[in-house]
Design an enzyme around this catalytic site. Sequence first.
Site, PDB file in Angstrom:
ATOM      1  N   THR A 125     -35.112 -17.820  15.521  1.00 43.95           N
ATOM      2  CA  THR A 125     -33.792 -17.417  15.029  1.00 43.95           C
ATOM      3  C   THR A 125     -32.789 -17.241  16.171  1.00 43.95           C
ATOM      4  O   THR A 125     -33.134 -16.751  17.243  1.00 43.95           O
ATOM      5  CB  THR A 125     -33.920 -16.084  14.259  1.00 43.95           C
ATOM      6  OG1 THR A 125     -34.926 -16.247  13.262  1.00 43.95           O
ATOM      7  CG2 THR A 125     -32.614 -15.681  13.605  1.00 43.95           C
ATOM      8  N   GLY A 130     -30.120 -18.630  11.203  1.00 41.79           N
ATOM      9  CA  GLY A 130     -31.425 -18.082  10.840  1.00 41.79           C
ATOM     10  C   GLY A 130     -32.076 -18.999   9.822  1.00 41.79           C
ATOM     11  O   GLY A 130     -32.989 -19.761  10.139  1.00 41.79           O
ATOM     12  N   ILE A 156     -35.897 -10.845  17.708  1.00 41.46           N
ATOM     13  CA  ILE A 156     -37.254 -11.260  18.085  1.00 41.46           C
ATOM     14  C   ILE A 156     -38.214 -10.053  18.112  1.00 41.46           C
ATOM     15  O   ILE A 156     -38.044  -9.108  18.877  1.00 41.46           O
ATOM     16  CB  ILE A 156     -37.253 -12.023  19.431  1.00 41.46           C
ATOM     17  CG1 ILE A 156     -36.287 -13.223  19.335  1.00 41.46           C
ATOM     18  CG2 ILE A 156     -38.659 -12.463  19.815  1.00 41.46           C
ATOM     19  CD1 ILE A 156     -36.499 -14.162  18.143  1.00 41.46           C
ATOM     20  N   ARG A 266     -49.521  16.624  -9.693  1.00 37.19           N
ATOM     21  CA  ARG A 266     -48.234  17.231 -10.046  1.00 37.19           C
ATOM     22  C   ARG A 266     -48.149  17.468 -11.559  1.00 37.19           C
ATOM     23  O   ARG A 266     -48.532  16.608 -12.351  1.00 37.19           O
ATOM     24  CB  ARG A 266     -47.109  16.284  -9.603  1.00 37.19           C
ATOM     25  CG  ARG A 266     -45.719  16.745  -9.945  1.00 37.19           C
ATOM     26  CD  ARG A 266     -45.207  17.738  -8.948  1.00 37.19           C
ATOM     27  NE  ARG A 266     -43.816  18.064  -9.158  1.00 37.19           N
ATOM     28  CZ  ARG A 266     -43.197  19.054  -8.551  1.00 37.19           C
ATOM     29  NH1 ARG A 266     -43.855  19.821  -7.676  1.00 37.19           N
ATOM     30  NH2 ARG A 266     -41.934  19.297  -8.792  1.00 37.19           N
ATOM     31  N   GLN A 277     -47.773   9.089 -21.276  1.00 39.05           N
ATOM     32  CA  GLN A 277     -48.156   7.673 -21.412  1.00 39.05           C
ATOM     33  C   GLN A 277     -47.168   6.742 -20.688  1.00 39.05           C
ATOM     34  O   GLN A 277     -47.562   5.710 -20.148  1.00 39.05           O
ATOM     35  CB  GLN A 277     -48.255   7.264 -22.885  1.00 39.05           C
ATOM     36  CG  GLN A 277     -49.013   5.953 -23.012  1.00 39.05           C
ATOM     37  CD  GLN A 277     -49.199   5.504 -24.443  1.00 39.05           C
ATOM     38  OE1 GLN A 277     -48.258   5.522 -25.232  1.00 39.05           O
ATOM     39  NE2 GLN A 277     -50.412   5.121 -24.773  1.00 39.05           N
ATOM     40  N   GLU A 362     -39.199 -14.436   8.131  1.00 36.79           N
ATOM     41  CA  GLU A 362     -40.100 -15.597   8.010  1.00 36.79           C
ATOM     42  C   GLU A 362     -39.611 -16.508   6.877  1.00 36.79           C
ATOM     43  O   GLU A 362     -40.402 -17.108   6.138  1.00 36.79           O
ATOM     44  CB  GLU A 362     -41.560 -15.150   7.839  1.00 36.79           C
ATOM     45  CG  GLU A 362     -41.990 -14.249   8.992  1.00 36.79           C
ATOM     46  CD  GLU A 362     -43.370 -14.508   9.556  1.00 36.79           C
ATOM     47  OE1 GLU A 362     -44.069 -15.382   9.054  1.00 36.79           O
ATOM     48  OE2 GLU A 362     -43.727 -13.816  10.528  1.00 36.79           O
ATOM     49  N   GLU A 366     -34.620 -16.409  -0.729  1.00 37.95           N
ATOM     50  CA  GLU A 366     -33.780 -17.501  -1.266  1.00 37.95           C
ATOM     51  C   GLU A 366     -34.288 -18.838  -0.706  1.00 37.95           C
ATOM     52  O   GLU A 366     -34.398 -19.823  -1.432  1.00 37.95           O
ATOM     53  CB  GLU A 366     -32.302 -17.306  -0.869  1.00 37.95           C
ATOM     54  CG  GLU A 366     -31.583 -16.171  -1.603  1.00 37.95           C
ATOM     55  CD  GLU A 366     -32.014 -14.791  -1.112  1.00 37.95           C
ATOM     56  OE1 GLU A 366     -32.360 -14.655   0.077  1.00 37.95           O
ATOM     57  OE2 GLU A 366     -32.026 -13.848  -1.927  1.00 37.95           O
TER      58      GLU A 366
HETATM   59  C1  FAD Z   1     -36.690  -6.939  11.689  1.00 34.68           C
HETATM   60  C2  FAD Z   1     -36.591  -8.422  11.843  1.00 34.68           C
HETATM   61  C3  FAD Z   1     -37.538  -9.098  12.606  1.00 34.68           C
HETATM   62  C4  FAD Z   1     -37.446 -10.479  12.794  1.00 34.68           C
HETATM   63  N1  FAD Z   1     -38.355 -11.118  13.601  1.00 34.68           N
HETATM   64  C5  FAD Z   1     -38.137 -12.416  13.947  1.00 34.68           C
HETATM   65  C6  FAD Z   1     -38.942 -13.048  14.956  1.00 34.68           C
HETATM   66  O1  FAD Z   1     -39.877 -12.452  15.503  1.00 34.68           O
HETATM   67  N2  FAD Z   1     -38.662 -14.327  15.309  1.00 34.68           N
HETATM   68  C7  FAD Z   1     -37.642 -15.044  14.733  1.00 34.68           C
HETATM   69  O2  FAD Z   1     -37.448 -16.198  15.098  1.00 34.68           O
HETATM   70  N3  FAD Z   1     -36.858 -14.469  13.773  1.00 34.68           N
HETATM   71  C8  FAD Z   1     -37.079 -13.182  13.374  1.00 34.68           C
HETATM   72  N4  FAD Z   1     -36.278 -12.579  12.425  1.00 34.68           N
HETATM   73  C9  FAD Z   1     -35.158 -13.346  11.859  1.00 34.68           C
HETATM   74  C10 FAD Z   1     -35.328 -13.686  10.391  1.00 34.68           C
HETATM   75  O3  FAD Z   1     -36.303 -14.668  10.237  1.00 34.68           O
HETATM   76  C11 FAD Z   1     -33.932 -14.116   9.882  1.00 34.68           C
HETATM   77  O4  FAD Z   1     -33.129 -12.952   9.834  1.00 34.68           O
HETATM   78  C12 FAD Z   1     -34.009 -14.788   8.533  1.00 34.68           C
HETATM   79  O5  FAD Z   1     -34.623 -16.039   8.620  1.00 34.68           O
HETATM   80  C13 FAD Z   1     -32.615 -14.964   7.900  1.00 34.68           C
HETATM   81  O6  FAD Z   1     -31.698 -15.523   8.785  1.00 34.68           O
HETATM   82  P1  FAD Z   1     -30.255 -14.838   8.981  1.00 34.68           P
HETATM   83  O7  FAD Z   1     -30.483 -13.394   9.228  1.00 34.68           O
HETATM   84  O8  FAD Z   1     -29.534 -15.619  10.005  1.00 34.68           O
HETATM   85  O9  FAD Z   1     -29.554 -14.964   7.570  1.00 34.68           O
HETATM   86  P2  FAD Z   1     -28.679 -16.210   7.052  1.00 34.68           P
HETATM   87  O10 FAD Z   1     -29.427 -17.464   7.267  1.00 34.68           O
HETATM   88  O11 FAD Z   1     -27.328 -16.108   7.628  1.00 34.68           O
HETATM   89  O12 FAD Z   1     -28.609 -15.897   5.506  1.00 34.68           O
HETATM   90  C14 FAD Z   1     -27.743 -14.930   4.921  1.00 34.68           C
HETATM   91  C15 FAD Z   1     -27.979 -14.931   3.413  1.00 34.68           C
HETATM   92  O13 FAD Z   1     -27.666 -16.216   2.862  1.00 34.68           O
HETATM   93  C16 FAD Z   1     -28.777 -16.738   2.170  1.00 34.68           C
HETATM   94  N5  FAD Z   1     -28.833 -18.192   2.343  1.00 34.68           N
HETATM   95  C17 FAD Z   1     -28.699 -18.898   3.501  1.00 34.68           C
HETATM   96  N6  FAD Z   1     -28.795 -20.204   3.264  1.00 34.68           N
HETATM   97  C18 FAD Z   1     -28.986 -20.342   1.923  1.00 34.68           C
HETATM   98  C19 FAD Z   1     -29.154 -21.457   1.046  1.00 34.68           C
HETATM   99  N7  FAD Z   1     -29.175 -22.713   1.513  1.00 34.68           N
HETATM  100  N8  FAD Z   1     -29.291 -21.218  -0.276  1.00 34.68           N
HETATM  101  C20 FAD Z   1     -29.296 -19.959  -0.751  1.00 34.68           C
HETATM  102  N9  FAD Z   1     -29.160 -18.860   0.030  1.00 34.68           N
HETATM  103  C21 FAD Z   1     -29.019 -19.042   1.344  1.00 34.68           C
HETATM  104  C22 FAD Z   1     -29.990 -16.060   2.807  1.00 34.68           C
HETATM  105  O14 FAD Z   1     -31.098 -16.070   1.943  1.00 34.68           O
HETATM  106  C23 FAD Z   1     -29.448 -14.668   3.044  1.00 34.68           C
HETATM  107  O15 FAD Z   1     -29.524 -13.922   1.858  1.00 34.68           O
HETATM  108  C24 FAD Z   1     -36.394 -11.213  12.169  1.00 34.68           C
HETATM  109  C25 FAD Z   1     -35.471 -10.540  11.370  1.00 34.68           C
HETATM  110  C26 FAD Z   1     -35.548  -9.159  11.201  1.00 34.68           C
HETATM  111  C27 FAD Z   1     -34.525  -8.468  10.350  1.00 34.68           C
END
Ligand code: FAD
Length: 380
Positions: A125, A130, A156, A266, A277, A362, A366
């Site tokens: 990411t 992402g 990360i 409780r 129920q 991961e 969506e």
């Molecule tokens: C605590 C935490 C730990 C993480 N650890 C890692 C890690 O170790 N390594 C790593 O690489 N990443 C990691 N991530 C990143 C994570 O995988 C991303 O946040 C995730 O894939 C979403 O990407 P984004 O946040 O950029 O959201 P965006 O891609 O910007 O999406 C925003 C919203 O739009 C929706 N969306 C986007 N495109 C579409 C579409 N085509 N159709 C419908 N809906 C859509 C998404 O579902 C979401 O609801 C981590 C995230 C968090 C919060």
Amino acid sequence: MDFSLTEEQAAIREMAEAFAQDEVAPQAIEWDQAKHFPVDVLRNAMVLGLGGIMVSDAHGGSGLGRIEAVLVYEALAKGCPAFSAYLSIHNMVASMIDKHGSEVQKSAYLPRLCTGELLASYCLTEPSCGSDAAALTTRAERDGDDYLLTGQKMFISGAGATDLYVVMARTGGPGAKGVSAFLVEKEAAGLSFGANEKKMGWNAQPTRTVMLDKVRVKADAMLGPEGAGFKLAMEALDGGRTSIAACSLGGAQSALDKAITYTNERKAFGQKLNEFQALQFALAEMAIDLEVSRTFLWRAAAALDAKLPEATQLCAMAKKHVTDAGFDVANRALQLHGGYGYLADYGIEKIVRDLRVHQILEGTNEIMRLIVARTVIAQA
Ligand SMILES: Cc1cc2nc3c(=O)[nH]c(=O)nc-3n(C[C@H](O)[C@H](O)[C@H](O)COP(=O)(O)OP(=O)(O)OC[C@H]3O[C@@H](n4cnc5c(N)ncnc54)[C@H](O)[C@@H]3O)c2cc1C
């Protein structure tokens, strides 16, 4: 097809459950509150063979399959979902090296990853992408026998505290085929880390931005062939999705177990809560949702082990279904605790906070629908 575990699988699950009960659960609330990354306890788990669950035994791993891995992650998540989830990410990186690494990379890293001497992070990411990970802009420029990596990786897990980073970076043109994967050691010049993010949950592991400023790595730090990085990253996520789903399952099972105990103790309106129920039905619905999730998760894991063509779709289905169900069950368990569910000492609100992110990372749920939709529409 009797859905029962082998003796070995049952023993592995029991071992992980005992570890979770003795070494993880008693400290989980403290870790969450102190935002403590329990590296020592992670290493204790790795001594039991959980640092390289699917890594071949020739390289120090346990040589087990995906079913055993989901059993372990579910069991550990009963103690703390954030602990189990980090371990699953570490294992994901180790398995990528085991599967695609050169002999030199395997012998340099795998034995130490399996024992926990080295901890790993997965860097896909970026701040500006992402879900659309194939649009990543971190570049790896060839410079003689080396590559220079420049860019930023966001969110990360483990970053700053871990030792080895698998970094997906662009070596070619736009799109997925221009991406390669690199193994970057923490000490590499030009590698730095942002502050530990303040998060809703998953406080037992750090989340940081990874900054790469002309990080020099030898050409042989590339993992797999040039241009294969995106494929490797996605393939790893198929398994990663079953792991995260297993972490949701374990967290939610623990929340349900707490609700079963609590509603038996409780009293309200002159009787135990579990004598109403409506609340009995609530417990039954939660138990059904988790058993359906578990059975389906095992199906997805078995499909991956068997390398079935529908495995990617089943993993996406399982990730979406199980992480949604897990969050929902944990949230209902909180409701059954009334006001006490909202208090940190009862351990329920932490589970709800920890499980929420499993619907996001991961691949968001969506994106899981997108993967499934593509496949079902292609079949039309
Ligand atoms: C605590 C935490 C730990 C993480 N650890 C890692 C890690 O170790 N390594 C790593 O690489 N990443 C990691 N991530 C990143 C994570 O995988 C991303 O946040 C995730 O894939 C979403 O990407 P984004 O946040 O950029 O959201 P965006 O891609 O910007 O999406 C925003 C919203 O739009 C929706 N969306 C986007 N495109 C579409 C579409 N085509 N159709 C419908 N809906 C859509 C998404 O579902 C979401 O609801 C981590 C995230 C968090 C919060």
